[in-house]
Design a protein around this motif. Structure first.
Motif, PDB file in Angstrom:
ATOM      1  N   ALA A 194     -27.104  10.957  79.117  1.00  0.00           N
ATOM      2  CA  ALA A 194     -26.828  12.367  79.428  1.00  0.00           C
ATOM      3  C   ALA A 194     -25.770  12.930  78.479  1.00  0.00           C
ATOM      4  O   ALA A 194     -25.905  14.054  77.962  1.00  0.00           O
ATOM      5  CB  ALA A 194     -26.376  12.508  80.877  1.00  0.00           C
ATOM      6  N   ALA A 195     -24.722  12.158  78.230  1.00  0.00           N
ATOM      7  CA  ALA A 195     -23.671  12.610  77.313  1.00  0.00           C
ATOM      8  C   ALA A 195     -24.213  12.772  75.896  1.00  0.00           C
ATOM      9  O   ALA A 195     -23.890  13.750  75.199  1.00  0.00           O
ATOM     10  CB  ALA A 195     -22.512  11.613  77.333  1.00  0.00           C
ATOM     11  N   VAL A 235     -24.498  16.141  73.177  1.00  0.00           N
ATOM     12  CA  VAL A 235     -24.053  16.103  71.773  1.00  0.00           C
ATOM     13  C   VAL A 235     -25.192  16.498  70.843  1.00  0.00           C
ATOM     14  O   VAL A 235     -25.003  17.281  69.900  1.00  0.00           O
ATOM     15  CB  VAL A 235     -23.530  14.695  71.424  1.00  0.00           C
ATOM     16  N   PHE A 236     -26.388  15.961  71.088  1.00  0.00           N
ATOM     17  CA  PHE A 236     -27.557  16.309  70.272  1.00  0.00           C
ATOM     18  C   PHE A 236     -27.772  17.822  70.230  1.00  0.00           C
ATOM     19  O   PHE A 236     -27.934  18.424  69.160  1.00  0.00           O
ATOM     20  CB  PHE A 236     -28.814  15.656  70.840  1.00  0.00           C
ATOM     21  N   VAL A 237     -27.808  18.422  71.393  1.00  0.00           N
ATOM     22  CA  VAL A 237     -28.163  19.840  71.503  1.00  0.00           C
ATOM     23  C   VAL A 237     -27.167  20.724  70.764  1.00  0.00           C
ATOM     24  O   VAL A 237     -27.549  21.704  70.109  1.00  0.00           O
ATOM     25  CB  VAL A 237     -28.260  20.247  72.986  1.00  0.00           C
ATOM     26  N   PHE A 238     -25.888  20.368  70.832  1.00  0.00           N
ATOM     27  CA  PHE A 238     -24.863  21.245  70.258  1.00  0.00           C
ATOM     28  C   PHE A 238     -24.470  20.914  68.822  1.00  0.00           C
ATOM     29  O   PHE A 238     -23.742  21.697  68.195  1.00  0.00           O
ATOM     30  CB  PHE A 238     -23.605  21.223  71.144  1.00  0.00           C
ATOM     31  N   THR A 239     -24.934  19.788  68.275  1.00  0.00           N
ATOM     32  CA  THR A 239     -24.493  19.427  66.929  1.00  0.00           C
ATOM     33  C   THR A 239     -25.606  19.320  65.886  1.00  0.00           C
ATOM     34  O   THR A 239     -25.308  19.369  64.690  1.00  0.00           O
ATOM     35  CB  THR A 239     -23.736  18.076  66.933  1.00  0.00           C
ATOM     36  N   THR A 240     -26.869  19.174  66.309  1.00  0.00           N
ATOM     37  CA  THR A 240     -27.927  18.904  65.339  1.00  0.00           C
ATOM     38  C   THR A 240     -28.100  20.048  64.338  1.00  0.00           C
ATOM     39  O   THR A 240     -28.088  19.832  63.116  1.00  0.00           O
ATOM     40  CB  THR A 240     -29.266  18.630  66.056  1.00  0.00           C
ATOM     41  N   ILE A 241     -28.272  21.271  64.823  1.00  0.00           N
ATOM     42  CA  ILE A 241     -28.477  22.404  63.913  1.00  0.00           C
ATOM     43  C   ILE A 241     -27.244  22.662  63.047  1.00  0.00           C
ATOM     44  O   ILE A 241     -27.368  22.822  61.814  1.00  0.00           O
ATOM     45  CB  ILE A 241     -28.889  23.665  64.698  1.00  0.00           C
ATOM     46  N   PRO A 242     -26.016  22.703  63.604  1.00  0.00           N
ATOM     47  CA  PRO A 242     -24.836  22.885  62.743  1.00  0.00           C
ATOM     48  C   PRO A 242     -24.690  21.785  61.694  1.00  0.00           C
ATOM     49  O   PRO A 242     -24.280  22.051  60.559  1.00  0.00           O
ATOM     50  CB  PRO A 242     -23.668  22.849  63.735  1.00  0.00           C
ATOM     51  N   ALA A 243     -25.047  20.541  62.047  1.00  0.00           N
ATOM     52  CA  ALA A 243     -24.926  19.441  61.085  1.00  0.00           C
ATOM     53  C   ALA A 243     -25.894  19.629  59.928  1.00  0.00           C
ATOM     54  O   ALA A 243     -25.559  19.328  58.769  1.00  0.00           O
ATOM     55  CB  ALA A 243     -25.171  18.107  61.782  1.00  0.00           C
ATOM     56  N   TYR A 244     -27.105  20.112  60.195  1.00  0.00           N
ATOM     57  CA  TYR A 244     -28.051  20.379  59.118  1.00  0.00           C
ATOM     58  C   TYR A 244     -27.558  21.504  58.207  1.00  0.00           C
ATOM     59  O   TYR A 244     -27.841  21.515  57.005  1.00  0.00           O
ATOM     60  CB  TYR A 244     -29.427  20.723  59.692  1.00  0.00           C
ATOM     61  N   VAL A 245     -26.847  22.455  58.766  1.00  0.00           N
ATOM     62  CA  VAL A 245     -26.248  23.509  57.943  1.00  0.00           C
ATOM     63  C   VAL A 245     -25.257  22.888  56.958  1.00  0.00           C
ATOM     64  O   VAL A 245     -25.214  23.248  55.778  1.00  0.00           O
ATOM     65  CB  VAL A 245     -25.548  24.557  58.833  1.00  0.00           C
ATOM     66  N   ALA A 264     -25.608  11.199  62.342  1.00  0.00           N
ATOM     67  CA  ALA A 264     -25.820   9.763  62.543  1.00  0.00           C
ATOM     68  C   ALA A 264     -25.265   9.254  63.865  1.00  0.00           C
ATOM     69  O   ALA A 264     -25.872   8.377  64.498  1.00  0.00           O
ATOM     70  CB  ALA A 264     -25.192   8.983  61.392  1.00  0.00           C
ATOM     71  N   ILE A 265     -24.136   9.777  64.311  1.00  0.00           N
ATOM     72  CA  ILE A 265     -23.464   9.211  65.492  1.00  0.00           C
ATOM     73  C   ILE A 265     -24.320   9.292  66.756  1.00  0.00           C
ATOM     74  O   ILE A 265     -24.559   8.274  67.409  1.00  0.00           O
ATOM     75  CB  ILE A 265     -22.085   9.876  65.694  1.00  0.00           C
ATOM     76  N   PRO A 266     -24.797  10.476  67.174  1.00  0.00           N
ATOM     77  CA  PRO A 266     -25.617  10.498  68.394  1.00  0.00           C
ATOM     78  C   PRO A 266     -26.941   9.773  68.234  1.00  0.00           C
ATOM     79  O   PRO A 266     -27.453   9.184  69.190  1.00  0.00           O
ATOM     80  CB  PRO A 266     -25.819  11.993  68.654  1.00  0.00           C
ATOM     81  N   VAL A 300     -34.716  17.938  74.055  1.00  0.00           N
ATOM     82  CA  VAL A 300     -34.605  18.604  75.355  1.00  0.00           C
ATOM     83  C   VAL A 300     -35.840  18.337  76.212  1.00  0.00           C
ATOM     84  O   VAL A 300     -35.731  17.986  77.401  1.00  0.00           O
ATOM     85  CB  VAL A 300     -34.385  20.117  75.169  1.00  0.00           C
ATOM     86  N   VAL A 301     -37.019  18.498  75.622  1.00  0.00           N
ATOM     87  CA  VAL A 301     -38.268  18.348  76.384  1.00  0.00           C
ATOM     88  C   VAL A 301     -38.437  16.922  76.905  1.00  0.00           C
ATOM     89  O   VAL A 301     -38.889  16.711  78.035  1.00  0.00           O
ATOM     90  CB  VAL A 301     -39.480  18.753  75.515  1.00  0.00           C
ATOM     91  N   ALA A 302     -38.070  15.926  76.106  1.00  0.00           N
ATOM     92  CA  ALA A 302     -38.215  14.527  76.537  1.00  0.00           C
ATOM     93  C   ALA A 302     -37.008  14.037  77.326  1.00  0.00           C
ATOM     94  O   ALA A 302     -37.142  13.150  78.176  1.00  0.00           O
ATOM     95  CB  ALA A 302     -38.443  13.626  75.327  1.00  0.00           C
ATOM     96  N   GLY A 303     -35.841  14.617  77.066  1.00  0.00           N
ATOM     97  CA  GLY A 303     -34.621  14.109  77.686  1.00  0.00           C
ATOM     98  C   GLY A 303     -34.481  14.412  79.159  1.00  0.00           C
ATOM     99  O   GLY A 303     -34.039  13.562  79.941  1.00  0.00           O
TER     100      GLY A 303
END
Length: 466
Positions: free
Chosen positions: A335-336, A340-350, A368-370, A436-439
Motif C-alpha cells: 500500500a505504501a 509512492v508510485f502514483v505521486f513520483t512516476t510522472i515527475p521522475a520521467y520529467v 528505481a526505488i519503488p 492503480v488498476v491492478a493495485g
C-alpha cells in the motif's frame, strides 16, 4: 554476492563451538546445505535478468544489425523482445508441472541449459547484411527459446527461497531473488557501458555487442554445476512423501490442473501483483536507457550510465523492503509503495529528459526505488498465495502471463504510444494507470501470510485473504 551469502547465512542459527554429537553434526550439515542451496538459488536470477536486460539495453544496435536501420526498426526489435516473453507462459506451464513433479532443482538445471543455448546462439548468428531476412528469423527463434526457458527461472527461484527460509524471514530471503535480478540488470548495463566507452561506436555495433551475449551464456553454463549441488526444499520432500502414501488425491492429477481448479484466486492475485512488478521494472529501470536515447538524444554511453545508477539504487534498497515486509506485513508495504508510485512516476520521467546529468540521475533513482521495493515484497508474497501442492505451477501461470502483458510488451507499448501521440510522458502515464488498476484489487484480494509459518501457508486449503 558475498553480502548475499552472509545475509542468507544470518537467517539461520549459528553453529555451536562445542563438540557435536552425530545427530548435531547431521543437523549442521543439513543447515550448511540449505544455506548453500539458497545462495545458489538467489544467484540464479542474475542470469535470467542479465539475458533480458541486455537485449533491451542494446536494442538500438540490434536494430541496425538484424533488421536494417529503418524508421520503425526499433519498434520491430522491441517486438522481438516481446516475442520472447510470449513464450514464457508456455515454458511456465511445462516447467511449473515439472517443478511440482520432479523437483525445483532439476527444473532449474534444465532451464539453465536452455538459457545458455539461446544466448550463445544470438552471439554467433550472422547479421542482416550477411544473410538478409534470415538474421531476423534466427533472432526471433532464439528469443522465443530464451522466453520458454525462463518460464521456470524467477518463479522457481522465488519458490525455492520462500520454502527454504527461516521462520519470520521469508520476505528477506525471497527479496534476494529480486535483488539479484537487479544485479543481473547492473551487470548488463555495466558491461554494456564499459564496452560502449572502451570501443568505438563502429566496433560496438559490429562485434562488441556479441561479447555481452557470450558473457551471458557463460553465466548460464556456470549455473548447471552449481544447481546440481542444491538440495530440495522440505515442502517438496513432504509432497513426494504424500504422493507415495497417496494421502492427497490432488497429487494424483496434474499440478497445473490442481492450481486452476483449487487456487484460481491465488493465480489472479499473483497476476495482479506481478503486473505492477513487471510494468514498474521494465519501464522504470530497464527501459530508462532507451527512453533517454529517444527523448533526450543522449548518446548510448550516457544513457547506459543512468541505467547503471538505477540498477545500483535498486540493489541497495531491495533487502530493506524485504525486511520491512517481514516486520510490518506484506499488504502495508504494498500500500505504501502504491502511493509512492502514483505521486513520483510522472515527475521522475520529467527529470529523466533534463539536460542536467544530476537531475537525470535523481529521476533514475526516484523511478528505481519503488520498483525495487515492489519486486522485493512480491518475491515472498506471491508464493505465499499458494499451498505447496501446486505452488510452482500456479505461480508460473500468474507471474508469467503478467510478465508477458506488462513486462515484455511494456517497452513496445511505451514506444508506440510516444510515436502515435507525440507525448513524451506516455510511458509514465501508462505505468501509473496499470499500477492503480491492478493495485486496488491486489490490496483487497491478497492474503498476507508473512506472520504465518510455512506449514500454515501450505495447509490452508481455502486460501482466503488474511
Amino acid at each position: 554476492m558475498s553480502e548475499c551469502a552472509g545475509t542468507l547465512g544470518a537467517m539461520t542459527a549459528s553453529d555451536s563451538n562445542h563438540p557435536a554429537s552425530p545427530t548435531q553434526a547431521d543437523s549442521r550439515e543439513r543447515e550448511r546445505g540449505r544455506r548453500r542451496s539458497m545462495f545458489v538459488a538467489a544467484f540464479g536470477t542474475v542470469v535470467e535478468w542479465y539475458d533480458f536486460s541486455i537485449f533491451f539495453y542494446v536494442a538500438t544496435t540490434l536494430t541496425k544489425e538484424f533488421f536494417g536501420d529503418q524508421t520503425d526498426s526499433l519498434l520491430l526489435t522491441l517486438g522481438v523482445g516481446a516475442a520472447g516473453f510470449l513464450f514464457r507462459p508456455l515454458g511456465a506451464m511445462v516447467f511449473g508441472h515439472l517443478g511440482d513433479r520432479i523437483g525445483r532443482r532439476s527444473t532449474l538445471i534444465i532451464s539453465a541449459v536452455l538459457m545458455a543455448i539461446s544466448m550463445l546462439g544470438i552471439a554467433v548468428i550472422p547479421n542482416y547484411d550477411t544473410i538478409g531476412i534470415w538474421a531476423g528469423v534466427l533472432m526471433v527463434a532464439l528469443r522465443c527459446l530464451s522466453g520458454f526457458s525462463v518460464g521456470a527461472e524467477y518463479t522457481g527461484i522465488m519458490v525455492f527461497l520462500m520454502e527454504s527460509a527461516a521462520p519470520g524471514r521469508r520476505g528477506l530471503a525471497a527479496s534476494w531473488a529480486a535483488a539479484n535480478s537487479e544485479v543481473g540488470a547492473l551487470l548488463a548495463v555495466g558491461s554494456g557501458a564499459l564496452l560502449a566507452n572502451t570501443l568505438s561506436p563502429e566496433a560496438m555495433d559490429s562485434w562488441g555487442w556479441r561479447l555481452l551475449f557470450v558473457l551471458g551464456a557463460l553465466l548460464a553454463i556456470l549455473m548447471v554445476p552449481l544447481r546440481s549441488m542444491m538440495e530440495e526444499t522440505e515442502t517438496f520432500k513432504r509432497l513426494q512423501k504424500a504422493e507415495k502414501e497417496k494421502k492427497d488425491v490432488g497429487l494424483e492429477r496434474s499440478p497445473l490442473i490442481t492450481a486452476i481448479l483449487e487456487q484460481p484466486r491465488a493465480i489472479f492475485v499473483a497476476f495482479l501483483i506481478s503486473s505492477i512488478g513487471s510494468v514498474s521494472y521494465f519501464l522504470n529501470i530497464t527501459y530508462v536507457p532507451t527512453y533517454i536515447e529517444e527523448v533526450a538524444k543522449v548518446p548510448n554511453s550516457g544513457s547506459l550510465a543512468l541505467g547503471t545508477v538505477a540498477a545500483v539504487v535498486a540493489i541497495i534498497v531491495t533487502p530493506f523492503f524485504g525486511l520491512a515486509s517481514d516486520k510490518f506485513g506484506r499488504k502495508p508495504a504494498l500500500a505504501a509503495l502504491m502511493v509512492v508510485f502514483v505521486f513520483t512516476t510522472i515527475p521522475a520521467y520529467v527529470l529523466l529528459s533534463n539536460q542536467s546529468a544530476g537531475i537525470a540521475i535523481a529521476g533514475s533513482a526516484f523511478l528505481a526505488i519503488p520498483a525495487a521495493g515492489w519486486s522485493s515484497v512480491a518475491a515472498a508474497m506471491v508464493p505465499e498465495q499458494f499451498t505447496g501442492t501446486s505452488r510452482f505451477s500456479g505461480m508460473a501461470i500468474g507471474y508469467n502471463v503478467a510478465t508477458v502483458l506488462f513486462g515484455g510488451l511494456s517497452p513496445l507499448i511505451a514506444t508506440a504510444l510516444m510515436s502515435s501521440t507525440g507525448i513524451t510522458l506516455a510511458p509514465a502515464i501508462y505505468a501509473t494507470i496499470v499500477i492503480v488498476v491492478a493495485g486496488v484489487p491486489t490490496l483487497i484480494l491478497a492474503r498476507s501470510m508473512g506472520k504465518k509459518t510455512l506449514a500454515e501457508v501450505d495447509a490452508d486449503k481455502h486460501l482466503v485473504p488474511a
